[in-house]
Design a protein around this motif. Structure first.
Motif, PDB file in Angstrom:
ATOM      1  N   ASN A  51      22.184 -39.807 -40.943  1.00 52.60           N
ATOM      2  CA  ASN A  51      21.231 -38.716 -41.153  1.00 52.60           C
ATOM      3  C   ASN A  51      20.050 -38.876 -40.205  1.00 52.60           C
ATOM      4  O   ASN A  51      19.545 -39.983 -40.011  1.00 52.60           O
ATOM      5  CB  ASN A  51      20.721 -38.720 -42.599  1.00 52.60           C
ATOM      6  CG  ASN A  51      21.842 -38.543 -43.594  1.00 52.60           C
ATOM      7  OD1 ASN A  51      22.628 -37.607 -43.490  1.00 52.60           O
ATOM      8  ND2 ASN A  51      21.945 -39.463 -44.541  1.00 52.60           N
ATOM      9  N   VAL A  52      19.602 -37.777 -39.640  1.00 56.09           N
ATOM     10  CA  VAL A  52      18.467 -37.803 -38.715  1.00 56.09           C
ATOM     11  C   VAL A  52      17.175 -37.984 -39.505  1.00 56.09           C
ATOM     12  O   VAL A  52      16.845 -37.180 -40.376  1.00 56.09           O
ATOM     13  CB  VAL A  52      18.415 -36.513 -37.862  1.00 56.09           C
ATOM     14  CG1 VAL A  52      17.171 -36.508 -36.978  1.00 56.09           C
ATOM     15  CG2 VAL A  52      19.678 -36.378 -37.012  1.00 56.09           C
ATOM     16  N   LEU A  53      16.444 -39.039 -39.180  1.00 54.04           N
ATOM     17  CA  LEU A  53      15.156 -39.316 -39.817  1.00 54.04           C
ATOM     18  C   LEU A  53      13.997 -38.788 -38.984  1.00 54.04           C
ATOM     19  O   LEU A  53      12.955 -38.411 -39.520  1.00 54.04           O
ATOM     20  CB  LEU A  53      14.985 -40.820 -40.026  1.00 54.04           C
ATOM     21  CG  LEU A  53      16.016 -41.491 -40.925  1.00 54.04           C
ATOM     22  CD1 LEU A  53      15.802 -42.997 -40.929  1.00 54.04           C
ATOM     23  CD2 LEU A  53      15.939 -40.924 -42.341  1.00 54.04           C
ATOM     24  N   ALA A  54      14.170 -38.798 -37.668  1.00 50.12           N
ATOM     25  CA  ALA A  54      13.142 -38.295 -36.748  1.00 50.12           C
ATOM     26  C   ALA A  54      13.817 -38.000 -35.418  1.00 50.12           C
ATOM     27  O   ALA A  54      14.819 -38.618 -35.068  1.00 50.12           O
ATOM     28  CB  ALA A  54      12.029 -39.323 -36.563  1.00 50.12           C
ATOM     29  N   VAL A  75       9.472 -40.457 -31.211  1.00 49.24           N
ATOM     30  CA  VAL A  75      10.336 -40.584 -32.387  1.00 49.24           C
ATOM     31  C   VAL A  75       9.846 -41.698 -33.307  1.00 49.24           C
ATOM     32  O   VAL A  75       9.753 -41.510 -34.532  1.00 49.24           O
ATOM     33  CB  VAL A  75      11.802 -40.817 -31.958  1.00 49.24           C
ATOM     34  CG1 VAL A  75      12.664 -41.218 -33.137  1.00 49.24           C
ATOM     35  CG2 VAL A  75      12.356 -39.566 -31.297  1.00 49.24           C
ATOM     36  N   LEU A  76       9.532 -42.858 -32.759  1.00 50.39           N
ATOM     37  CA  LEU A  76       9.064 -43.970 -33.595  1.00 50.39           C
ATOM     38  C   LEU A  76       7.748 -43.637 -34.284  1.00 50.39           C
ATOM     39  O   LEU A  76       7.559 -43.973 -35.456  1.00 50.39           O
ATOM     40  CB  LEU A  76       8.922 -45.243 -32.761  1.00 50.39           C
ATOM     41  CG  LEU A  76      10.244 -45.888 -32.342  1.00 50.39           C
ATOM     42  CD1 LEU A  76       9.988 -47.044 -31.382  1.00 50.39           C
ATOM     43  CD2 LEU A  76      11.057 -46.329 -33.541  1.00 50.39           C
ATOM     44  N   THR A  77       6.847 -42.973 -33.579  1.00 46.14           N
ATOM     45  CA  THR A  77       5.565 -42.597 -34.193  1.00 46.14           C
ATOM     46  C   THR A  77       5.787 -41.627 -35.346  1.00 46.14           C
ATOM     47  O   THR A  77       5.217 -41.797 -36.432  1.00 46.14           O
ATOM     48  CB  THR A  77       4.618 -42.004 -33.143  1.00 46.14           C
ATOM     49  OG1 THR A  77       4.351 -43.012 -32.153  1.00 46.14           O
ATOM     50  CG2 THR A  77       3.306 -41.544 -33.766  1.00 46.14           C
ATOM     51  N   LYS A  78       6.635 -40.612 -35.134  1.00 46.74           N
ATOM     52  CA  LYS A  78       6.939 -39.670 -36.231  1.00 46.74           C
ATOM     53  C   LYS A  78       7.505 -40.422 -37.433  1.00 46.74           C
ATOM     54  O   LYS A  78       7.091 -40.195 -38.572  1.00 46.74           O
ATOM     55  CB  LYS A  78       7.963 -38.622 -35.765  1.00 46.74           C
ATOM     56  CG  LYS A  78       7.409 -37.557 -34.879  1.00 46.74           C
ATOM     57  CD  LYS A  78       8.524 -36.590 -34.491  1.00 46.74           C
ATOM     58  CE  LYS A  78       8.052 -35.524 -33.545  1.00 46.74           C
ATOM     59  NZ  LYS A  78       9.142 -34.587 -33.172  1.00 46.74           N
ATOM     60  N   GLU A  80       7.284 -43.652 -38.238  1.00 45.92           N
ATOM     61  CA  GLU A  80       6.344 -44.589 -38.852  1.00 45.92           C
ATOM     62  C   GLU A  80       5.266 -43.869 -39.657  1.00 45.92           C
ATOM     63  O   GLU A  80       4.816 -44.382 -40.682  1.00 45.92           O
ATOM     64  CB  GLU A  80       5.741 -45.497 -37.787  1.00 45.92           C
ATOM     65  CG  GLU A  80       6.769 -46.499 -37.249  1.00 45.92           C
ATOM     66  CD  GLU A  80       6.317 -47.257 -36.010  1.00 45.92           C
ATOM     67  OE1 GLU A  80       5.264 -46.927 -35.426  1.00 45.92           O
ATOM     68  OE2 GLU A  80       7.047 -48.199 -35.628  1.00 45.92           O
ATOM     69  N   ILE A  81       4.877 -42.691 -39.227  1.00 47.17           N
ATOM     70  CA  ILE A  81       3.888 -41.911 -39.992  1.00 47.17           C
ATOM     71  C   ILE A  81       4.501 -41.417 -41.298  1.00 47.17           C
ATOM     72  O   ILE A  81       3.883 -41.496 -42.363  1.00 47.17           O
ATOM     73  CB  ILE A  81       3.347 -40.738 -39.150  1.00 47.17           C
ATOM     74  CG1 ILE A  81       2.416 -41.276 -38.052  1.00 47.17           C
ATOM     75  CG2 ILE A  81       2.622 -39.717 -40.028  1.00 47.17           C
ATOM     76  CD1 ILE A  81       2.005 -40.239 -37.020  1.00 47.17           C
ATOM     77  N   GLU A  82       5.724 -40.905 -41.231  1.00 46.78           N
ATOM     78  CA  GLU A  82       6.358 -40.327 -42.420  1.00 46.78           C
ATOM     79  C   GLU A  82       6.990 -41.364 -43.346  1.00 46.78           C
ATOM     80  O   GLU A  82       7.213 -41.085 -44.521  1.00 46.78           O
ATOM     81  CB  GLU A  82       7.401 -39.304 -41.999  1.00 46.78           C
ATOM     82  CG  GLU A  82       6.782 -38.079 -41.377  1.00 46.78           C
ATOM     83  CD  GLU A  82       7.769 -36.963 -41.164  1.00 46.78           C
ATOM     84  OE1 GLU A  82       8.840 -36.969 -41.804  1.00 46.78           O
ATOM     85  OE2 GLU A  82       7.464 -36.077 -40.349  1.00 46.78           O
ATOM     86  N   HIS A  83       7.299 -42.531 -42.847  1.00 41.09           N
ATOM     87  CA  HIS A  83       7.977 -43.555 -43.647  1.00 41.09           C
ATOM     88  C   HIS A  83       7.202 -44.870 -43.577  1.00 41.09           C
ATOM     89  O   HIS A  83       7.751 -45.913 -43.225  1.00 41.09           O
ATOM     90  CB  HIS A  83       9.411 -43.759 -43.153  1.00 41.09           C
ATOM     91  CG  HIS A  83      10.250 -42.542 -43.239  1.00 41.09           C
ATOM     92  ND1 HIS A  83      10.328 -41.616 -42.222  1.00 41.09           N
ATOM     93  CD2 HIS A  83      11.046 -42.073 -44.237  1.00 41.09           C
ATOM     94  CE1 HIS A  83      11.143 -40.641 -42.579  1.00 41.09           C
ATOM     95  NE2 HIS A  83      11.587 -40.890 -43.788  1.00 41.09           N
ATOM     96  N   GLN A  84       5.936 -44.808 -43.946  1.00 41.00           N
ATOM     97  CA  GLN A  84       5.081 -45.983 -43.815  1.00 41.00           C
ATOM     98  C   GLN A  84       5.565 -47.173 -44.634  1.00 41.00           C
ATOM     99  O   GLN A  84       5.280 -48.313 -44.316  1.00 41.00           O
ATOM    100  CB  GLN A  84       3.650 -45.633 -44.204  1.00 41.00           C
ATOM    101  CG  GLN A  84       2.995 -44.710 -43.213  1.00 41.00           C
ATOM    102  CD  GLN A  84       1.568 -44.399 -43.582  1.00 41.00           C
ATOM    103  OE1 GLN A  84       1.027 -44.929 -44.542  1.00 41.00           O
ATOM    104  NE2 GLN A  84       0.951 -43.526 -42.818  1.00 41.00           N
ATOM    105  N   ARG A  85       6.309 -46.932 -45.665  1.00 45.78           N
ATOM    106  CA  ARG A  85       6.748 -48.031 -46.541  1.00 45.78           C
ATOM    107  C   ARG A  85       8.182 -48.467 -46.260  1.00 45.78           C
ATOM    108  O   ARG A  85       8.737 -49.257 -47.004  1.00 45.78           O
ATOM    109  CB  ARG A  85       6.592 -47.630 -47.991  1.00 45.78           C
ATOM    110  CG  ARG A  85       5.146 -47.360 -48.353  1.00 45.78           C
ATOM    111  CD  ARG A  85       4.989 -47.314 -49.850  1.00 45.78           C
ATOM    112  NE  ARG A  85       3.649 -46.914 -50.213  1.00 45.78           N
ATOM    113  CZ  ARG A  85       2.637 -47.745 -50.364  1.00 45.78           C
ATOM    114  NH1 ARG A  85       2.799 -49.022 -50.172  1.00 45.78           N
ATOM    115  NH2 ARG A  85       1.447 -47.301 -50.708  1.00 45.78           N
TER     116      ARG A  85
END
Length: 191
Positions: A51-54, A75-78, A80-85
């Motif tokens: 599944n595409v996460l970003a 992609v990594l920034t998107k 990391e912002i949306e999946h901080q945990r």
């Protein structure tokens, strides 16, 4: 000149290749970047079920100049912002249309992404094929994370398309990078 947007939008992904669907999407994103006047590179980040996460593309020359906005970085920034945990980046796969450069490779290592695939090699700026040239500590981190680096499992036809999409505007964008660095003191930049 090839109409790459039409080509990748109509490309039928083969189920024979594990990374084909993600590779097609990365190429579609690369075409979007080229149409916006920046480097033609796209990338997608997938979970362990595909599944595409970003997703994103190069944005270096989209809103002025941002040297850090390579496709993989976007992609990594998107993500990391949306999946901080998120505590399991080792289970994720990043597929890029182009072999990551040294800056992106280092970020992928420090982000802990488990599998990194690229559709086509970048003989001029790619770092994966030169991994042994990384500083020893960065190599060690990648090894301890058991990161898996390599070419995407996709058709040769798609690999060739990714290479041509990358090359379509690379020289012109390279020139813009040099001119940006020269600023107002610069003179004309040779091809």
């Amino acid at each position: 000149m090839q109409d790459w947007k039409n080509y990748v939008d109509q490309y039928v992904a083969s189920t024979s290749f594990e990374d084909e669907v993600a590779s097609v999407r990365a190429c579609q994103l690369a075409v979007m970047a080229a149409e916006l006047g920046t480097y033609a590179v796209g990338a997608v980040l997938l979970d362990d079920e595909g599944n595409v996460l970003a997703e994103g593309h190069n944005e270096v020359f989209i809103s002025g100049f941002r040297s850090d906005l390579h496709a993989e970085m976007v992609v990594l920034t998107k993500f990391e912002i949306e999946h901080q945990r998120s505590s399991e980046p080792g289970s994720l796969t990043l597929v890029s249309s182009l072999e990551p450069c040294p800056m992106c490779m280092a970020r992928l290592i420090y982000a802990g992404i488990g599998t990194i695939r690229y559709v086509c090699e970048d003989p001029q700026g790619g770092m994966v094929t030169r991994k042994s040239s990384l500083p020893p500590k960065i190599q060690q981190i990648s090894e301890e994370l058991s990161q898996d680096w390599g070419l995407a499992e996709c058709s040769e036809e798609l690999r060739d398309a990714a290479s041509q999409i990358w090359e379509q505007n690379r020289v012109a964008i390279d020139r813009q990078i040099i001119e940006h660095g020269l600023g107002s003191a610069g003179t004309s930049v040779p091809d």
